[in-house]
Design a protein around this motif. Sequence first.
Motif, PDB file in Angstrom:
ATOM      1  N   GLY A 171      -8.558   2.467  -8.170  1.00  0.00           N
ATOM      2  CA  GLY A 171      -7.242   2.517  -7.559  1.00  0.00           C
ATOM      3  C   GLY A 171      -7.245   2.405  -6.049  1.00  0.00           C
ATOM      4  N   ARG A 172      -8.399   2.159  -5.458  1.00  0.00           N
ATOM      5  CA  ARG A 172      -8.502   2.066  -3.998  1.00  0.00           C
ATOM      6  C   ARG A 172      -9.184   0.764  -3.606  1.00  0.00           C
ATOM      7  N   THR A 173      -8.707   0.150  -2.522  1.00  0.00           N
ATOM      8  CA  THR A 173      -9.356  -1.010  -1.920  1.00  0.00           C
ATOM      9  C   THR A 173     -10.017  -0.577  -0.626  1.00  0.00           C
ATOM     10  N   ASP A 192      -5.964  10.075  -3.126  1.00  0.00           N
ATOM     11  CA  ASP A 192      -4.876   9.132  -3.410  1.00  0.00           C
ATOM     12  C   ASP A 192      -4.708   8.064  -2.334  1.00  0.00           C
ATOM     13  N   GLY A 214     -11.674  -4.217  -5.605  1.00  0.00           N
ATOM     14  CA  GLY A 214     -11.525  -3.050  -4.755  1.00  0.00           C
ATOM     15  C   GLY A 214     -12.380  -3.078  -3.513  1.00  0.00           C
ATOM     16  N   ASP A 256      -5.107   4.626  -1.012  1.00  0.00           N
ATOM     17  CA  ASP A 256      -5.351   3.401  -1.790  1.00  0.00           C
ATOM     18  C   ASP A 256      -5.886   2.241  -0.964  1.00  0.00           C
ATOM     19  N   LEU A 257      -6.013   2.418   0.369  1.00  0.00           N
ATOM     20  CA  LEU A 257      -6.654   1.418   1.224  1.00  0.00           C
ATOM     21  C   LEU A 257      -7.411   2.154   2.320  1.00  0.00           C
ATOM     22  N   TRP A 307       0.825  -1.205   0.000  1.00  0.00           N
ATOM     23  CA  TRP A 307       0.000   0.000   0.000  1.00  0.00           C
ATOM     24  C   TRP A 307       0.862   1.258   0.000  1.00  0.00           C
ATOM     25  N   ARG A 308       0.371   2.283  -0.675  1.00  0.00           N
ATOM     26  CA  ARG A 308       1.091   3.565  -0.701  1.00  0.00           C
ATOM     27  C   ARG A 308       0.588   4.510   0.389  1.00  0.00           C
ATOM     28  N   ARG A 309      -0.738   4.531   0.608  1.00  0.00           N
ATOM     29  CA  ARG A 309      -1.301   5.488   1.566  1.00  0.00           C
ATOM     30  C   ARG A 309      -2.551   4.889   2.212  1.00  0.00           C
ATOM     31  N   ARG A 358     -13.416   3.790  -4.999  1.00  0.00           N
ATOM     32  CA  ARG A 358     -13.073   4.546  -6.197  1.00  0.00           C
ATOM     33  C   ARG A 358     -11.959   3.794  -6.920  1.00  0.00           C
TER      34      ARG A 358
END
Length: 363
Positions: A173-175, A144, A205, A146-147, A97-99, A171
């Motif tokens: 790109g997001r889980t 942005d 997602g 993503d989780l 995960w990025r963010r 949305r």
Amino acid sequence: MPAVQSDRVPPDHALLDHHGDVEVADGLADFAVNVAEPEPPSWLVEVLRSAVSDLAHYPDPGPARSALATLHGVPAECVLVVAGAAEAFTLVARLPWRRPLVVHPQFTAPEAALRASGHPVERLLLSAEDGFRLGERVVGVPPDVDLVVVGNPTNPTSRLHRPDEVLALVRPGRTVLVDEAFMDVVEAPGAPRHSLTRRAASSPGLVVVRSLTKTFAIAGLRVGYVVADPPLIARLARLQPPWSVGSLATVAAVACAGPEGRAHASSVRDGLPGRLARLVRGLGDVGLEVVTPPRGPFVLARHDHADETRMLMRHRGFAVRRGDTFPGLGPEWLRVAARPPEMTDRLIDALRATLGAPTQEPR
């Protein structure tokens, strides 16, 4: 306090790892842990006892996976059996995960797992002023992220979010991971109105985590499951240690998904509103402010001297759950499990004596 809290201030990891079971000691009436009963139903005990002779063989999660898939009306390839919801959170946390962001107050294990995997975690803090509703707070989630992790119904607030509120978090790109550990006391799996389990099976997602440990009183056995689209289930399965779910856990899952299990869950579900109503009324009578309406098997309550009261109640033989270990709550909060009427009445009488509240008319 801002709605979204950044990761600049490191959390107190000891608080994230605090769970209600440490509040309970021998001789204390347990209002701290959300397990429905003090022991599993007798029919489940017999099922497990009969399965002991098969422990020489390695576990096969296949029958449990099929039984749980049938229970929810989803394909078996959309289900992963795990060693309790905690393992599900750990597996998800191992993804890059990025963010990530966790909606709080809620069960702290998902955030603890993310941090243990090296992820900085942001928090969306819901407010007591509006009953910890998700509502329009979803617009405060940065695009942005993503989780997103959210509980429904949420521990410890007992708030049940509407499906559209949760889905508003989804949305591209997001889980979105929905912890539905207590959803089985809200509705039957075959007639979902709030659960997103069926939708998760066909929606990239969206991930739902479920648990069998609370309603069936098998917290020591560790059995839960994840429902998601097949590619994500396969990805999580590759991260899962071999044979992490033992034979007794898989046998329990099959039994809990079967006719006796469904009947037991229905009985617990039918009895919960009465337990909650009695608890809410009693806590209000002695001066606690309860977050309403509760939909999980517990309530969140506020009192100016909650922490002192909690310690005094231990001397009177009762364990309740401190609230300040949940991000977004302070020492003025307590979580109290819903118990049978006679047990609840004893708790309220002890609270009345502790707080010096006036005696009410007989219940």
